[in-house]
Design a protein around this motif. Structure first.
Motif, PDB file in Angstrom:
ATOM      1  N   ALA A 189       8.281  -0.052  -2.143  1.00 35.53           N
ATOM      2  CA  ALA A 189       8.129   0.623  -3.436  1.00 35.53           C
ATOM      3  C   ALA A 189       7.280   1.880  -3.287  1.00 35.53           C
ATOM      4  CB  ALA A 189       7.491  -0.324  -4.448  1.00 35.53           C
ATOM      5  N   GLY A 190       7.819   3.003  -3.744  1.00 34.64           N
ATOM      6  CA  GLY A 190       7.061   4.245  -3.758  1.00 34.64           C
ATOM      7  C   GLY A 190       6.926   4.949  -2.434  1.00 34.64           C
ATOM      8  N   ALA A 191       7.566   4.460  -1.377  1.00 31.06           N
ATOM      9  CA  ALA A 191       7.442   5.114  -0.065  1.00 31.06           C
ATOM     10  C   ALA A 191       7.964   6.550  -0.122  1.00 31.06           C
ATOM     11  CB  ALA A 191       8.199   4.328   0.990  1.00 31.06           C
ATOM     12  N   GLN A 192       7.235   7.458   0.504  1.00 25.06           N
ATOM     13  CA  GLN A 192       7.608   8.868   0.549  1.00 25.06           C
ATOM     14  C   GLN A 192       8.195   9.196   1.919  1.00 25.06           C
ATOM     15  OE1 GLN A 192       4.209  11.380  -0.587  1.00 25.06           O
ATOM     16  NE2 GLN A 192       3.234   9.546  -1.419  1.00 25.06           N
ATOM     17  N   LEU A 193       9.215  10.065   1.950  1.00 26.89           N
ATOM     18  CA  LEU A 193       9.835  10.479   3.206  1.00 26.89           C
ATOM     19  C   LEU A 193       9.738  11.986   3.355  1.00 26.89           C
ATOM     20  CD1 LEU A 193      11.604  10.024   5.734  1.00 26.89           C
ATOM     21  CD2 LEU A 193      13.612  10.209   4.240  1.00 26.89           C
ATOM     22  N   ARG A 194       9.320  12.416   4.545  1.00 28.05           N
ATOM     23  CA  ARG A 194       9.246  13.854   4.852  1.00 28.05           C
ATOM     24  C   ARG A 194       9.943  14.086   6.188  1.00 28.05           C
ATOM     25  NH1 ARG A 194       5.233  18.124   4.526  1.00 28.05           N
ATOM     26  NH2 ARG A 194       6.126  19.902   5.650  1.00 28.05           N
ATOM     27  N   VAL A 195      10.865  15.047   6.220  1.00 25.26           N
ATOM     28  CA  VAL A 195      11.580  15.396   7.439  1.00 25.26           C
ATOM     29  C   VAL A 195      11.161  16.796   7.873  1.00 25.26           C
ATOM     30  CG1 VAL A 195      13.837  15.735   8.509  1.00 25.26           C
ATOM     31  CG2 VAL A 195      13.538  13.949   6.766  1.00 25.26           C
ATOM     32  N   PHE A 196      10.811  16.942   9.162  1.00 22.60           N
ATOM     33  CA  PHE A 196      10.393  18.226   9.712  1.00 22.60           C
ATOM     34  C   PHE A 196      11.591  18.881  10.401  1.00 22.60           C
ATOM     35  CE2 PHE A 196       6.637  15.662   9.252  1.00 22.60           C
ATOM     36  CZ  PHE A 196       5.717  16.553   8.718  1.00 22.60           C
ATOM     37  N   PRO A 197      12.082  19.981   9.863  1.00 21.84           N
ATOM     38  CA  PRO A 197      13.366  20.537  10.306  1.00 21.84           C
ATOM     39  C   PRO A 197      13.373  21.095  11.722  1.00 21.84           C
ATOM     40  CG  PRO A 197      12.295  22.032   8.755  1.00 21.84           C
ATOM     41  CD  PRO A 197      11.506  20.760   8.743  1.00 21.84           C
ATOM     42  N   GLU A 198      12.228  21.425  12.282  1.00 26.50           N
ATOM     43  CA  GLU A 198      12.177  22.045  13.605  1.00 26.50           C
ATOM     44  C   GLU A 198      11.634  21.087  14.663  1.00 26.50           C
ATOM     45  OE1 GLU A 198       9.961  25.658  13.227  1.00 26.50           O
ATOM     46  OE2 GLU A 198      11.083  26.303  11.457  1.00 26.50           O
ATOM     47  N   SER A 199      11.729  19.795  14.406  1.00 26.90           N
ATOM     48  CA  SER A 199      11.106  18.806  15.288  1.00 26.90           C
ATOM     49  C   SER A 199      12.081  17.733  15.738  1.00 26.90           C
ATOM     50  CB  SER A 199       9.931  18.137  14.571  1.00 26.90           C
ATOM     51  OG  SER A 199       8.891  19.044  14.296  1.00 26.90           O
ATOM     52  N   SER A 200      11.668  17.047  16.803  1.00 23.00           N
ATOM     53  CA  SER A 200      12.381  15.862  17.262  1.00 23.00           C
ATOM     54  C   SER A 200      11.451  14.658  17.079  1.00 23.00           C
ATOM     55  CB  SER A 200      12.852  16.041  18.710  1.00 23.00           C
ATOM     56  OG  SER A 200      11.770  16.366  19.565  1.00 23.00           O
ATOM     57  N   VAL A 212       0.852  -1.194   0.000  1.00 21.54           N
ATOM     58  CA  VAL A 212       0.000   0.000   0.000  1.00 21.54           C
ATOM     59  C   VAL A 212       0.881   1.235   0.000  1.00 21.54           C
ATOM     60  CG1 VAL A 212      -1.902  -1.149   1.212  1.00 21.54           C
ATOM     61  CG2 VAL A 212      -0.109   0.040   2.532  1.00 21.54           C
ATOM     62  N   PRO A 213       0.336   2.424  -0.338  1.00 20.39           N
ATOM     63  CA  PRO A 213       1.120   3.660  -0.244  1.00 20.39           C
ATOM     64  C   PRO A 213       1.602   3.895   1.186  1.00 20.39           C
ATOM     65  CG  PRO A 213      -0.885   4.010  -1.513  1.00 20.39           C
ATOM     66  CD  PRO A 213      -1.013   2.655  -0.896  1.00 20.39           C
ATOM     67  N   VAL A 214       2.830   4.390   1.314  1.00 19.69           N
ATOM     68  CA  VAL A 214       3.439   4.606   2.628  1.00 19.69           C
ATOM     69  C   VAL A 214       4.050   5.996   2.693  1.00 19.69           C
ATOM     70  CG1 VAL A 214       5.244   3.861   4.230  1.00 19.69           C
ATOM     71  CG2 VAL A 214       3.915   2.154   2.963  1.00 19.69           C
ATOM     72  N   LEU A 215       3.756   6.703   3.782  1.00 21.37           N
ATOM     73  CA  LEU A 215       4.363   7.996   4.076  1.00 21.37           C
ATOM     74  C   LEU A 215       5.190   7.845   5.346  1.00 21.37           C
ATOM     75  CD1 LEU A 215       4.671  11.080   3.613  1.00 21.37           C
ATOM     76  CD2 LEU A 215       2.594  11.377   5.002  1.00 21.37           C
ATOM     77  N   VAL A 216       6.474   8.184   5.272  1.00 16.43           N
ATOM     78  CA  VAL A 216       7.385   8.090   6.407  1.00 16.43           C
ATOM     79  C   VAL A 216       7.712   9.502   6.877  1.00 16.43           C
ATOM     80  CG1 VAL A 216       9.600   7.212   7.234  1.00 16.43           C
ATOM     81  CG2 VAL A 216       8.350   5.967   5.442  1.00 16.43           C
ATOM     82  N   LEU A 217       7.521   9.771   8.169  1.00 14.65           N
ATOM     83  CA  LEU A 217       7.721  11.097   8.739  1.00 14.65           C
ATOM     84  C   LEU A 217       8.683  11.018   9.917  1.00 14.65           C
ATOM     85  CD1 LEU A 217       3.953  12.161   8.857  1.00 14.65           C
ATOM     86  CD2 LEU A 217       5.601  12.666   7.042  1.00 14.65           C
TER      87      LEU A 217
END
Length: 324
Positions: free
Chosen positions: A274-285, A249-254
Motif C-alpha cells: 500500500a502506498g509504495a512509490q516507484l521511480r525509474v532513472f532513465p539513464e541508468s541500469s 511502512v513507507p516504501v520507495l522502489v527505485l
C-alpha cells in the motif's frame, strides 16, 4: 555521472560477533545525534549475495543531511568473516536476517531505523520488513526483484537482445558446465555493460567490490550461480510476492530504465504494498546510485525525510523525547 569529490570517511568502524564469525560495519555520522534530531539512521544492505559494501559507499553522502548512515559487509565477504569451506546449507536468507538483527541490536537502533537495500540487499530488506519490526520507519528498495523467477524471466528477455554470437558463447559454456572459462566471462561482460553498470571505467569503489568478489565468490555461487542470468543456486525459487501485503511502512522502489531488475520483476512491490512509490532513472541500469548519483541521492533523501514525519504531517518524537 559519479561525483568526483572524495567519499565521506567513516566516523566509526567496528565488528559485531555472531556464532559464525564477525560482521564488520562502518558508520558515517553520529547515531545519537541523528536520532536526537528525529532522523532514523539508515542501514545500507549490499547486493550479491557476497558483493561487498564498497560500491555503495557514495550513499554515505546522505550523512550530510544529518542522518547517520550504516554500511556493513555481510558474512562471507568483504571485511567480515569469510567461510569458503562452510557447508552450503549455511547460506540462507535466515542467516542474513539474524545477522542484521544482531547488528541493529549492537548499534542500539533496533527500535529506530530505516533500510536501503540494493539488489540482493533489497530482497533481504524486504524479508526484514515483512516481519513488521516495530522499529523500522521506512524502506528503500533499489534495483530489487520481488521474486527470482520474475528476475530470471526478465533477464532472459534482456539476454535474447544480445548479439547472437554472444548468446551462443553463453549457451555453449552453460551446457558444458564450463562457466568458469575466460570466454564465458568475456561474453557475460557484454550483458553487464548494458544492464549492470553503463559507465567505463568503473569508479574505484565499484572496482574494489568486484575485485573482492572475484577473490571469494563462495556466497554468490552458492545462492545465485555462475552469473546474473544463470540462476541455479539456492535462491532460484525465492519469492516474497505473497507476503508483500504485510509490509507496513513507507516504501520507495527505485530502478534504472536498463536495469537487469526489469519492470516486471519490481511490479509486485507497487501492486501489493500500500502506498509504495516507484521511480525509474532513465539513464541508468542496475546502479543508478552511481550512474545518476545526484538524482538518486535526492530521491532517497526526500523520501527518508517523509519517513521522519508521521501520517499527520507532524514530526515524530525523537527517541529521547526531544523536539525534532
Amino acid at each position: 555521472m559519479p561525483t568526483t569529490r572524495p567519499l565521506p570517511p567513516a566516523t566509526t568502524e567496528g565488528w559485531v560477533e555472531s556464532p559464525h564469525g564477525r560482521t564488520w560495519y562502518r558508520i558515517t555520522g553520529d547515531l545519537d545525534v541523528s536520532r536526537a534530531r528525529g532522523h532514523a539512521p539508515l542501514v545500507v544492505l549490499h547486493g550479491g549475495p557476497g558483493f561487498p559494501h564498497d560500491y555503495l559507499l557514495n550513499i554515505a553522502r546522505l550523512a550530510e543531511t544529518g542522518r547517520a548512515v550504516v554500511h556493513y559487509d555481510q558474512l562471507g565477504c568483504g571485511r567480515s568473516t569469510h567461510l569458503p569451506d562452510a557447508d552450503p546449507s549455511l547460506w540462507t536468507v535466515g542467516l542474513f536476517l539474524d545477522e542484521l538483527d544482531v547488528l541493529l541490536a549492537r548499534l542500539g537502533i533496533t527500535e529506530d531505523h530505516t533500510v536501503l537495500g540494493q539488489s540482493w540487499g533489497g530482497m533481504l530488506a524486504t524479508e526484514h520488513a515483512v516481519r513488521r519490526p516495530a522499529g523500522l520507519r521506512g524502506l528503500v528498495l533499489a534495483d530489487t526483484p520481488a521474486s527470482m523467477p520474475l528476475w530470471s524471466s526478465g533477464v532472459a528477455r534482456l539476454r535474447r537482445a544480445l548479439p547472437r554470437e554472444v548468446q551462443e558463447v553463453l549457451d555453449r559454456h552453460e551446457a558444458a558446465g564450463t562457466t568458469g572459462s575466460p570466454e564465458y566471462t568475456e561474453a557475460a561482460q557484454a550483458f553487464y555493460d548494458r544492464h549492470l553498470l553503463r559507465i567505463e571505467p568503473y569508479p574505484p569503489e565499484v572496482a574494489s567490490s568486484f575485485a573482492q568478489w572475484v577473490e571469494d565468490p563462495t556466497v554468490y555461487r552458492t545462492m545465485v550461480g555462475p552469473s546474473e542470468f544463470d540462476v541455479i543456486g539456492t535462491l532460484r525459487d525465492w519469492s516474497v510476492v505473497d507476503r508483500l501485503a504485510s509490509v507496513g511502512v513507507p516504501v520507495l522502489v527505485l530502478r534504472g530504465e536498463q536495469d537487469e531488475a526489469t519492470a516486471e520483476s519490481v511490479a509486485p512491490f507497487a501492486e501489493f504494498i500500500a502506498g509504495a512509490q516507484l521511480r525509474v532513472f532513465p539513464e541508468s541500469s542496475h546502479m543508478p546510485h552511481i550512474e545518476q548519483e545526484a538524482a538518486f541521492r535526492d530521491a532517497v533523501a526526500a523520501f527518508l525525510a517523509k519517513c521522519d514525519v508521521d501520517g499527520k504531517g507532524v514530526k515524530r518524537p525523537s527517541p529521547r523525547g526531544e523536539e525534532s
